[in-house]
Design a protein around this motif. Structure first.
Motif, short mmCIF file in Angstrom:
data_model
loop_
_atom_site.label_atom_id
_atom_site.label_comp_id
_atom_site.label_asym_id
_atom_site.label_seq_id
_atom_site.Cartn_x
_atom_site.Cartn_y
_atom_site.Cartn_z
N PRO A 22 0.79 -1.23 0.00
CA PRO A 22 0.00 0.00 0.00
C PRO A 22 0.82 1.28 0.00
CG PRO A 22 -0.01 -1.03 2.16
CD PRO A 22 0.66 -2.00 1.24
N ALA A 23 2.11 1.20 0.32
CA ALA A 23 2.97 2.38 0.31
C ALA A 23 4.41 1.93 0.10
CB ALA A 23 2.85 3.16 1.61
N GLU A 24 5.27 2.85 -0.26
CA GLU A 24 6.67 2.50 -0.49
C GLU A 24 7.29 1.95 0.79
OE1 GLU A 24 10.85 4.48 -2.13
OE2 GLU A 24 9.00 5.66 -2.10
N GLY A 25 7.95 0.81 0.67
CA GLY A 25 8.60 0.21 1.83
C GLY A 25 7.66 -0.55 2.74
N PHE A 62 2.69 3.48 7.76
CA PHE A 62 1.33 3.84 7.37
C PHE A 62 1.05 5.26 7.84
CE2 PHE A 62 1.24 -0.78 7.90
CZ PHE A 62 0.64 -1.18 6.70
N ASP A 63 0.71 6.15 6.90
CA ASP A 63 0.33 7.51 7.25
C ASP A 63 -1.02 7.50 7.96
OD1 ASP A 63 2.66 8.57 6.15
OD2 ASP A 63 1.76 8.78 4.16
N GLU A 64 -1.50 8.67 8.35
CA GLU A 64 -2.74 8.77 9.11
C GLU A 64 -3.88 8.02 8.42
OE1 GLU A 64 -3.86 12.75 9.95
OE2 GLU A 64 -2.52 12.93 11.68
N HIS A 65 -4.55 7.18 9.19
CA HIS A 65 -5.73 6.48 8.69
C HIS A 65 -6.66 6.23 9.87
CE1 HIS A 65 -2.79 3.41 9.87
NE2 HIS A 65 -3.81 2.58 10.08
N ARG A 66 -7.92 6.01 9.57
CA ARG A 66 -8.96 5.96 10.60
C ARG A 66 -9.53 4.54 10.76
NH1 ARG A 66 -12.45 9.58 13.08
NH2 ARG A 66 -14.56 8.81 13.54
N HIS A 67 -9.83 4.19 12.00
CA HIS A 67 -10.52 2.95 12.32
C HIS A 67 -11.73 3.27 13.18
CE1 HIS A 67 -7.23 0.35 10.92
NE2 HIS A 67 -6.40 1.16 11.54
N ARG A 68 -12.71 2.40 13.11
CA ARG A 68 -13.90 2.55 13.96
C ARG A 68 -14.41 1.16 14.35
NH1 ARG A 68 -18.19 6.30 14.93
NH2 ARG A 68 -20.10 5.17 15.53
N ASP A 69 -14.78 1.02 15.62
CA ASP A 69 -15.41 -0.19 16.14
C ASP A 69 -14.64 -1.46 15.76
OD1 ASP A 69 -17.48 1.04 17.53
OD2 ASP A 69 -18.71 1.23 15.74
N VAL A 70 -13.37 -1.47 16.09
CA VAL A 70 -12.54 -2.65 15.91
C VAL A 70 -11.48 -2.66 17.01
CG1 VAL A 70 -10.91 -1.55 14.32
CG2 VAL A 70 -11.26 -4.02 14.22
N GLU A 71 -11.19 -3.85 17.53
CA GLU A 71 -10.14 -4.04 18.53
C GLU A 71 -8.87 -4.47 17.79
OE1 GLU A 71 -11.47 -4.16 22.41
OE2 GLU A 71 -12.15 -2.65 20.94
N ILE A 72 -7.80 -3.68 17.88
CA ILE A 72 -6.59 -3.92 17.11
C ILE A 72 -5.47 -4.33 18.06
CG2 ILE A 72 -4.92 -2.96 15.49
CD1 ILE A 72 -7.08 -0.94 14.66
N LEU A 73 -4.91 -5.53 17.85
CA LEU A 73 -3.82 -6.04 18.66
C LEU A 73 -2.58 -6.21 17.78
CD1 LEU A 73 -4.43 -6.69 21.69
CD2 LEU A 73 -6.45 -6.87 20.24
N THR A 74 -1.43 -5.79 18.29
CA THR A 74 -0.19 -5.82 17.52
C THR A 74 0.90 -6.51 18.31
OG1 THR A 74 -0.80 -3.73 16.43
CG2 THR A 74 1.51 -4.40 16.30
#
Length: 257
Positions: A22-25, A62-74
């Motif tokens: 989705p983006a360089e690198g 990843f540049d600024e992006h939006r999430h809604r109503d999701v639990e994100i684990l990394t």
């Protein structure tokens, strides 16, 4: 809790993941349908919506992006990942740490290879559907103490885990575990649930889909996943290099969608 579904073990190989840049690198390998890749038979498993393997080159992200109503684990395997969001949260995730973003009513964030890095950051990012929608966004970053027997609770919304050293999810019937086993050893403390999702990080893991002559032997290598419904994970054992994996325990599927 749901009734036990029909026993089934579906193995998805690392080579079958959909690859995007989705983006360089930036290289992403998707286990489920995502963005320009759509497979109506592969949109989720249980309440899990995404399980991505990510690779960010030095300086990339990843540049600024939006999430809604999701639990994100990394979970970071190599390098360091820098997070910043519009709610004032910032953190650097390193190996052995787990990061949580509950997007709730909406959160905008960036994710980048930490500044000054000479090598890539490699991580697994997982998205879970919550059971509370439109809530205030929340953030957490923790380095959990290893659990006994090789199984460590990373995050949970289950009442039984209240007060434990784990991040709290907004999903009352799901939990994420880190599991490690030595060479030829069986992993101990694996949860039991109608839906189990195993993602192998390192080493190898073998198991049978049922006891006795009716079972089929299956194996996992790094990047492979197993989607287990019902009692279809029998006699799991690590290979010659041991095994390290992330295990989702889920007691129901999607609530909406």
């Amino acid at each position: 809790m749901t009734d036990q579904p029909r026993p089934r073990a579906e193995v998805r190989r690392a080579a079958e993941r959909y690859r995007s840049t989705p983006a360089e690198g930036v290289e992403t390998r998707h286990s489920f349908s995502f963005s320009g890749h759509y497979d109506p038979r592969n949109t989720h498993f249980g309440a899990l919506l995404a399980c991505n393997e990510e690779l960010l080159a030095p300086g990339a992200g990843f540049d600024e992006h939006r999430h809604r109503d999701v639990e994100i684990l990394t979970w970071v395997l190599e390098g360091a990942l820098a997070h910043r969001d519009d709610r004032g949260h910032a953190g650097v995730v390193r190996p052995g740490m787990v990061q949580y973003l509950g997007a709730g009513s909406g959160a905008v964030h960036t994710e980048r290879n930490a500044g000054g890095a000479s090598g890539p950051v490699r991580f697994v990012q997982m998205w879970l559907q919550p059971d509370r929608f439109g809530a205030e966004p929340v953030y957490g970053l923790r380095r959990p103490e290893p659990g006994t027997g090789g199984t460590t609770l990373l995050a949970s919304g289950m009442p039984r885990d209240a007060g434990r050293d784990a991040l709290r999810l907004r999903r009352a019937d799901a939990a994420l575990h880190h599991v490690a086993a030595g060479p030829w050893e069986p992993p101990t403390g694996l949860p039991q649930a109608p839906f189990l999702h195993l993602h192998l990080l390192r080493g190898s893991l073998g198991f049978r889909t049922a006891a006795g002559p009716h079972g089929t032997g299956r194996d996992l290598r790094p990047g492979d996943t197993a989607r287990i419904t019902g009692p279809a994970l029998v006699a799991p054992a690590a290979g010659e290099d041991g095994a390290e994996l992330l295990v989702w325990e889920m007691h129901s599927g999607l609530l909406v969608g």
